[in-house]
Design an enzyme around this catalytic site. Sequence first.
Site, PDB file in Angstrom:
ATOM      1  CB  ALA A 186     -36.241  49.543  -1.158  1.00  0.00           C
ATOM      2  CB  CYS A 219     -38.613  55.251   3.024  1.00  0.00           C
ATOM      3  SG  CYS A 219     -38.877  53.490   2.805  1.00  0.00           S
TER       4      CYS A 219
END
Length: 413
Positions: free
Chosen positions: A248, A361
């Site tokens: 990520a 996130c």
Amino acid sequence: MAATQATPAAPDDEIVDYPGNRSAQCPFAPPAQQLSLLGKAPVARARIWDGSTPWIVTGHAAQRQILSDPRVSSDDKIPGFPFPNEVMALSAHEHPLTIFNADGADHTRIRRMMTRPFTRNRMEALRPEIQKFTDDLIDKMLAGPKPVDLVTALSLPLPSLMICALLGVPYEDHDFFQEHASFATRSDKTVEEQTAANQALGGYLAGLLQKKMEAPTEDVVSDFAARVKDGELTLPEATLLCMILLIAGHETSASMITLGTAVLLENPDQLALLRETDDPKLVANAVEELLRYLTIPALGQRRIAKEDIEIEGATIKAGDGIIVALPAGNWDPVAFPEPEKLDLAREARHHHAFAWGIHQCVGQQLARIELQVVYSTLYRRIPTLELAIDPSERRFRRDDALAYGLHELPVTW
């Protein structure tokens, strides 16, 4: 492998296909099928790859409601979960508990371990290092031949350098993990390819964790290694946490650097604002608008209802799959007037590019700072930057890619 078929709540000819296709004339806009639902049916049925018809949530306000509702689950083991592709559906039984598919106390426990390295203050402390890496990479661009592919010259190396430094992964191994990590965001992978990539990356990180247990340094992998040594984490759990952060930490930021540059080159008046300013607040605001406009996580957030939910005139039944179409929510004219207009002066921080709710996130502060540094540096240092090919030659990722972006972006000056 098809998910449990949900009963459509609308005639078959009113169910849109998801994700739909982006327009070749406006490839930065969300697919027209999603935009058509805004203002008409912000919570509606959609048909996905396996023929099932989960709910699609396009409205900005409805997205916030769904993503913060405790009756909505991220557990991909529940029958009817709307997987983004066949590979993920076929391998669901093998998915360990992670920050992505955990709920409640499990999610809180895992997230707490992952957020500590990414506090705002720690990320701000990295800004000088991000600036140095950015300037070094631009120096190499300027010293080399033209044209150059921005993806390989800047977009991928910068976030890779930063996540390596943060995690404590030797950057000389970046080609290895970049190759294997890319499978996580590809839509054309097979189960065998994904398994092989996971095993290779997992084996590498497990070995690194074991080394850090014996010789720790100031980095995230050492922190996880200490937790393994103390019995708080198992080695496989720590390996998975490292893998998630590694993947990520570079793919989405890389896509934003490339796509952001591509769209700014099409909007020279907006590009000039960034090139000519030394106001960090204007730059920070511009980053939020670009995040809104582009919304890299193109396939949105996937959920499943644990109880019946009434929302926007629709009844989502327990066991129904839900897709939160983040790009459409960021183009909702109720939340963002004239959403098709790129306006770097717009107040856009309420966007959903990093999702919303407890599953936002983890690395969003790092991503913001990387983008602020790149966007305030690249166009100032190379003021004549331009596309080196005709816009029609740009190769965008497929519409069903987990992270939207360009395969390459040839530029010159």
